[in-house]
Design an enzyme around this catalytic site. Sequence first.
Site, PDB file in Angstrom:
ATOM      1  N   HIS A 172      -2.233  -7.571   6.658  1.00 53.56           N
ATOM      2  CA  HIS A 172      -1.350  -7.524   7.826  1.00 53.56           C
ATOM      3  C   HIS A 172      -1.021  -8.937   8.307  1.00 53.56           C
ATOM      4  CE1 HIS A 172      -2.824  -3.223   9.004  1.00 53.56           C
ATOM      5  NE2 HIS A 172      -1.869  -3.195   8.104  1.00 53.56           N
ATOM      6  N   LYS A 208       3.207  -6.158   0.022  1.00 51.04           N
ATOM      7  CA  LYS A 208       4.269  -6.017   1.014  1.00 51.04           C
ATOM      8  C   LYS A 208       4.505  -7.356   1.708  1.00 51.04           C
ATOM      9  CE  LYS A 208       5.750  -3.055   4.834  1.00 51.04           C
ATOM     10  NZ  LYS A 208       5.379  -1.933   5.716  1.00 51.04           N
ATOM     11  N   HIS A 241      -1.082   6.992   1.485  1.00 50.32           N
ATOM     12  CA  HIS A 241      -1.299   6.002   2.539  1.00 50.32           C
ATOM     13  C   HIS A 241      -2.403   6.426   3.505  1.00 50.32           C
ATOM     14  CE1 HIS A 241       0.512   2.168   3.528  1.00 50.32           C
ATOM     15  NE2 HIS A 241       0.408   2.433   4.808  1.00 50.32           N
ATOM     16  N   ARG A 256      -2.163  -0.050  -0.805  1.00 48.19           N
ATOM     17  CA  ARG A 256      -0.977   0.796  -0.801  1.00 48.19           C
ATOM     18  C   ARG A 256      -0.866   1.366  -2.212  1.00 48.19           C
ATOM     19  NH1 ARG A 256       0.280  -4.053   1.747  1.00 48.19           N
ATOM     20  NH2 ARG A 256       0.880  -3.846   3.953  1.00 48.19           N
ATOM     21  N   TYR A 278      -5.769   0.671  14.607  1.00 49.97           N
ATOM     22  CA  TYR A 278      -6.891   1.497  14.159  1.00 49.97           C
ATOM     23  C   TYR A 278      -8.021   1.546  15.177  1.00 49.97           C
ATOM     24  CZ  TYR A 278      -4.374   1.269   9.784  1.00 49.97           C
ATOM     25  OH  TYR A 278      -3.397   1.370   8.829  1.00 49.97           O
ATOM     26  N   ARG A 315      -5.538   4.521   2.907  1.00 51.87           N
ATOM     27  CA  ARG A 315      -5.518   3.148   3.439  1.00 51.87           C
ATOM     28  C   ARG A 315      -5.868   3.173   4.930  1.00 51.87           C
ATOM     29  NH1 ARG A 315      -3.161  -2.093   2.909  1.00 51.87           N
ATOM     30  NH2 ARG A 315      -1.851  -2.726   4.666  1.00 51.87           N
TER      31      ARG A 315
END
Length: 322
Positions: A292, A160, A266, A135, A301, A269
């Site tokens: 994640h 995050k 982003h 990020r 994805y 990413r």
Amino acid sequence: MPKSAFLESVRVEIRTKHYSIKTEKTYLYWIKQFILYNDKRHPNKMSNAEIERFLNYIAAERKVSASTQNLALCSIIFMYRHVIKQEIKNLKYDFAKQPKRLPTVLSPPEVFEVLKCMTGKYHLITALLYGGGFRLSEVLSLRIKDIDLINRSIFIFNGKGRKDRYTLLPESLIPMLKQQIESARLIHERDLNEGFGSTSLPPALHRKYKSSLHTFTWQYLFPSTTRCKHPYDGYICRHHIHDTAYSKQLRSAVIASKITKRVTAHTFRHSFATQLLRSGSDIRTVQELLGHSDIKTTELYTHVIGSKRAGTPSPIDTLKFL
């Protein structure tokens, strides 16, 4: 709106909970907007009706996005729950449902075209975004100590969800990283010679690692061009470059590259994850590299590449731009 004792109490509560400075600014902004919209009445004299009217106003009149609506609601709920000590119940307004969209991704040739239009540290930041799945805030927050050239890895502190992780250090970026480290060293040495040299640290880390403020390894990899006053502790320090400075450079590069897709930091990413899955990387590995918590987020994805297919070489190492 002038400073008030109430807003300062909100600020103190945010900082007590160790929220980021960005979250602090956002929460305070929406709380101020809520108070202004309701004729500067104190929030303890308002409740559901005023909250609902304000949320409907920003949705219908200001036409903010669903994510912004949710952010405004989170700010107000935080204020009532943690400052006024009142739970808001039976609110006739739920979190706005955000449309589910597949992310925009760039092909390797498109990434190459954007990179060709960038130079210096901004080129390196973009290359890291794509090469390590960062990020933007994670790249800009990198410190010298986070770069492990021997083991070819990069440590991401407090990403995050306040999670730490490691990601790839692309082989092809090592010369540029070494050059950037030396650039940061020169800036730090100049600061020391002028009687400064402190890096900025969150309050908790400042208390714990105060003796490390002046050491080079704690300096940011991408230091800002100017020194500033620390927003919490008041000492003069050097922070990292601002995200808006990078965004301006990226916008110019995308225009120059003639790519018609909407490209943000982003996007790289998203492109990193998609390219890894296309090249046969295991989805669990991609999940770990991206940080994640839920693999369902990573599985998004697989829809981008139209397949459930999921050695993990960095995709940037396939680009011959060096």
